[in-house]
Design an enzyme around this catalytic site. Structure first.
Site, PDB file in Angstrom:
ATOM      1  N   THR A  59       3.051  -5.164   6.149  1.00 35.97           N
ATOM      2  CA  THR A  59       2.923  -3.768   6.573  1.00 35.97           C
ATOM      3  C   THR A  59       3.146  -3.681   8.070  1.00 35.97           C
ATOM      4  OG1 THR A  59       1.513  -1.802   6.531  1.00 35.97           O
ATOM      5  CG2 THR A  59       0.425  -3.891   6.997  1.00 35.97           C
TER       6      THR A  59
ATOM      7  N   ASN B  46       1.536  -1.120   9.444  1.00 36.96           N
ATOM      8  CA  ASN B  46       0.401  -0.217   9.657  1.00 36.96           C
ATOM      9  C   ASN B  46      -0.788  -1.010  10.234  1.00 36.96           C
ATOM     10  OD1 ASN B  46      -1.937   1.303   9.182  1.00 36.96           O
ATOM     11  ND2 ASN B  46      -1.052   2.289   7.362  1.00 36.96           N
ATOM     12  N   ALA B  47      -1.057  -0.785  11.544  1.00 35.29           N
ATOM     13  CA  ALA B  47      -2.097  -1.559  12.244  1.00 35.29           C
ATOM     14  C   ALA B  47      -3.475  -1.352  11.609  1.00 35.29           C
ATOM     15  CB  ALA B  47      -2.135  -1.151  13.711  1.00 35.29           C
TER      16      ALA B  47
ATOM     17  N   LYS C 244      -4.199  -1.020   8.437  1.00 43.94           N
ATOM     18  CA  LYS C 244      -4.358  -1.910   7.270  1.00 43.94           C
ATOM     19  C   LYS C 244      -4.665  -3.337   7.716  1.00 43.94           C
ATOM     20  CE  LYS C 244      -1.240   0.366   3.987  1.00 43.94           C
ATOM     21  NZ  LYS C 244      -0.049   0.169   3.146  1.00 43.94           N
TER      22      LYS C 244
ATOM     23  N   ASP D 119       0.602  -1.911  -2.347  1.00 49.14           N
ATOM     24  CA  ASP D 119       1.341  -0.687  -2.617  1.00 49.14           C
ATOM     25  C   ASP D 119       0.348   0.287  -3.214  1.00 49.14           C
ATOM     26  OD1 ASP D 119       3.752   0.791  -2.519  1.00 49.14           O
ATOM     27  OD2 ASP D 119       3.949   0.602  -4.681  1.00 49.14           O
ATOM     28  N   SER D 120       0.443   1.534  -2.780  1.00 48.16           N
ATOM     29  CA  SER D 120      -0.580   2.476  -3.222  1.00 48.16           C
ATOM     30  C   SER D 120      -0.013   3.871  -3.344  1.00 48.16           C
ATOM     31  CB  SER D 120      -1.746   2.468  -2.227  1.00 48.16           C
ATOM     32  OG  SER D 120      -1.274   2.776  -0.941  1.00 48.16           O
TER      33      SER D 120
ATOM     34  N   GLY E 160      -1.911  10.951   4.587  1.00 43.30           N
ATOM     35  CA  GLY E 160      -1.405  11.218   3.247  1.00 43.30           C
ATOM     36  C   GLY E 160      -2.138  12.352   2.537  1.00 43.30           C
ATOM     37  N   TYR E 161      -2.607  12.054   1.332  1.00 40.07           N
ATOM     38  CA  TYR E 161      -3.250  13.072   0.503  1.00 40.07           C
ATOM     39  C   TYR E 161      -4.768  13.134   0.711  1.00 40.07           C
ATOM     40  CZ  TYR E 161       1.271  12.799  -1.909  1.00 40.07           C
ATOM     41  OH  TYR E 161       2.622  12.800  -2.200  1.00 40.07           O
TER      42      TYR E 161
ATOM     43  N   ARG F  85      -7.830   0.840  -1.593  1.00 37.65           N
ATOM     44  CA  ARG F  85      -7.325  -0.301  -0.820  1.00 37.65           C
ATOM     45  C   ARG F  85      -8.465  -1.248  -0.442  1.00 37.65           C
ATOM     46  NH1 ARG F  85      -3.423   1.909   1.137  1.00 37.65           N
ATOM     47  NH2 ARG F  85      -4.692   3.314   2.365  1.00 37.65           N
TER      48      ARG F  85
HETATM   49  P1  ITT Z   1       3.297   0.526   4.280  1.00 39.60           P
HETATM   50  O1  ITT Z   1       4.053   0.620   5.573  1.00 39.60           O
HETATM   51  O2  ITT Z   1       2.216  -0.486   4.326  1.00 39.60           O
HETATM   52  O3  ITT Z   1       4.204   0.365   3.078  1.00 39.60           O
HETATM   53  P2  ITT Z   1       2.943   3.319   3.543  1.00 39.60           P
HETATM   54  O4  ITT Z   1       2.174   4.337   4.323  1.00 39.60           O
HETATM   55  O5  ITT Z   1       4.420   3.475   3.440  1.00 39.60           O
HETATM   56  O6  ITT Z   1       2.498   1.889   4.103  1.00 39.60           O
HETATM   57  P3  ITT Z   1       1.337   3.089   1.113  1.00 39.60           P
HETATM   58  O7  ITT Z   1       1.817   2.225   0.026  1.00 39.60           O
HETATM   59  O8  ITT Z   1       0.109   2.663   1.812  1.00 39.60           O
HETATM   60  O9  ITT Z   1       2.586   3.329   2.057  1.00 39.60           O
HETATM   61  O10 ITT Z   1       1.068   4.549   0.549  1.00 39.60           O
HETATM   62  C1  ITT Z   1       2.079   5.301  -0.103  1.00 39.60           C
HETATM   63  C2  ITT Z   1       1.720   6.771  -0.052  1.00 39.60           C
HETATM   64  O11 ITT Z   1       0.580   6.995  -0.903  1.00 39.60           O
HETATM   65  C3  ITT Z   1       1.298   7.254   1.323  1.00 39.60           C
HETATM   66  O12 ITT Z   1       2.428   7.713   2.029  1.00 39.60           O
HETATM   67  C4  ITT Z   1       0.332   8.358   0.995  1.00 39.60           C
HETATM   68  O13 ITT Z   1       1.051   9.538   0.721  1.00 39.60           O
HETATM   69  C5  ITT Z   1      -0.320   7.886  -0.303  1.00 39.60           C
HETATM   70  N1  ITT Z   1      -1.576   7.161  -0.027  1.00 39.60           N
HETATM   71  C6  ITT Z   1      -1.816   5.838  -0.202  1.00 39.60           C
HETATM   72  N2  ITT Z   1      -3.054   5.502   0.178  1.00 39.60           N
HETATM   73  C7  ITT Z   1      -3.621   6.640   0.626  1.00 39.60           C
HETATM   74  C8  ITT Z   1      -4.866   6.958   1.176  1.00 39.60           C
HETATM   75  O14 ITT Z   1      -5.793   6.023   1.379  1.00 39.60           O
HETATM   76  N3  ITT Z   1      -5.100   8.215   1.534  1.00 39.60           N
HETATM   77  C9  ITT Z   1      -4.172   9.163   1.378  1.00 39.60           C
HETATM   78  N4  ITT Z   1      -2.965   8.968   0.874  1.00 39.60           N
HETATM   79  C10 ITT Z   1      -2.673   7.717   0.493  1.00 39.60           C
END
Ligand code: ITT
Length: 211
Positions: free
Chosen positions: A19, A21-22, A24, A83-84, A167-168, A195
């Site tokens: 990742t 993302n600092a 994480k 992945d989430s 995100g959401y 996570r």
């Molecule tokens: P990486 O660079 O690590 O891949 P990312 O931000 O692209 O991180 P994630 O796999 O963590 O992607 O998450 C994918 C999407 O799911 C993210 O853009 C959010 O829209 C949503 N999401 C995941 N975890 C979330 C959380 O804890 N709170 C809110 N939205 C979340």
């Protein structure tokens, strides 16, 4: 006798987290510390020459494994990837693996959230169940792989509330809570999050496989 200073002592092992993302990295570092693993954890930024992997899997676990395999192979170090996404009951689990690009623009959190709210605007409270899901994968350079998952269940609000998280987060209210994820402190969220659960589940496996 050879003298070591703290700054020059070589780390017994390096673990790479797929990742940039600092947030994480900090979270995983603290969880690995809790299980007593002495490893140097670095993010993908430590390997700028390694290209990002195309997430072509159709499940969170497949995508996490794809990312971890690519990084373990490219770096020669054990790699962890997650992945989430958000899975909405009434949408049959969507946006799921497409959560980050639901509106068509990757990473546009606001547009993704607005589109989702519009799609379920007529759905009453009792049918607004949803969960965040996370798969965390560990892959060793010899190809050994493990994958675990975690989820955070709740219900979706009609309007975004709260300024924290990403995100959401502003629309998911965890079960048993009166606040959305965007109103929780980071520590509160990590304690119950998808996570946090997945990272806490993979930590003892990392310790077992890396000894
Ligand atoms: P990486 O660079 O690590 O891949 P990312 O931000 O692209 O991180 P994630 O796999 O963590 O992607 O998450 C994918 C999407 O799911 C993210 O853009 C959010 O829209 C949503 N999401 C995941 N975890 C979330 C959380 O804890 N709170 C809110 N939205 C979340």
């Amino acid at each position: 006798m050879q003298q070591h200073t703290e700054g020059h002592r070589p780390h017994p092992r390096r673990l790479v987290l797929a990742t940039r993302n600092a947030y994480k990295i900090t979270e995983l570092r603290s969880i690995l510390g809790e299980v007593g693993l002495d490893a140097e954890l670095v993010g993908a930024d430590a390997y700028p020459e390694v290209p990002d992997v195309k997430e072509t899997g159709v499940t969170f676990a497949e995508n996490a494994l794809l990312k971890a395999h690519a990084l373990a192979q490219a770096t020669g170090h054990p790699a962890i990837a997650d992945d989430s996404g958000l899975c909405v009951d009434v949408l049959g689990g969507a946006p799921g693996i497409f959560s980050a690009r639901w509106s068509g623009r990757h990473g546009d959190d606001r547009a993704n959230l607005e589109l989702l709210l519009a799609q379920i605007s007529d759905v009453p409270d009792e049918h607004r169940g949803a969960h965040f899901a996370c798969a965390a994968a560990l892959v060793l350079p010899d190809g050994t792989e493990r994958v675990v998952s975690g989820r955070l269940t709740g219900t979706l609000r009609h309007e975004p509330v709260g300024g924290g998280g990403f995100g959401y987060d502003p629309i998911l209210q965890p079960y048993g809570e009166t606040r959305t994820c965007a109103e929780l402190d980071p520590e509160e969220k990590n304690a119950i999050s998808h996570r946090g659960k997945a990272f806490r589940a993979i930590a003892p496996i990392v310790r077992e496989l890396l000894g």
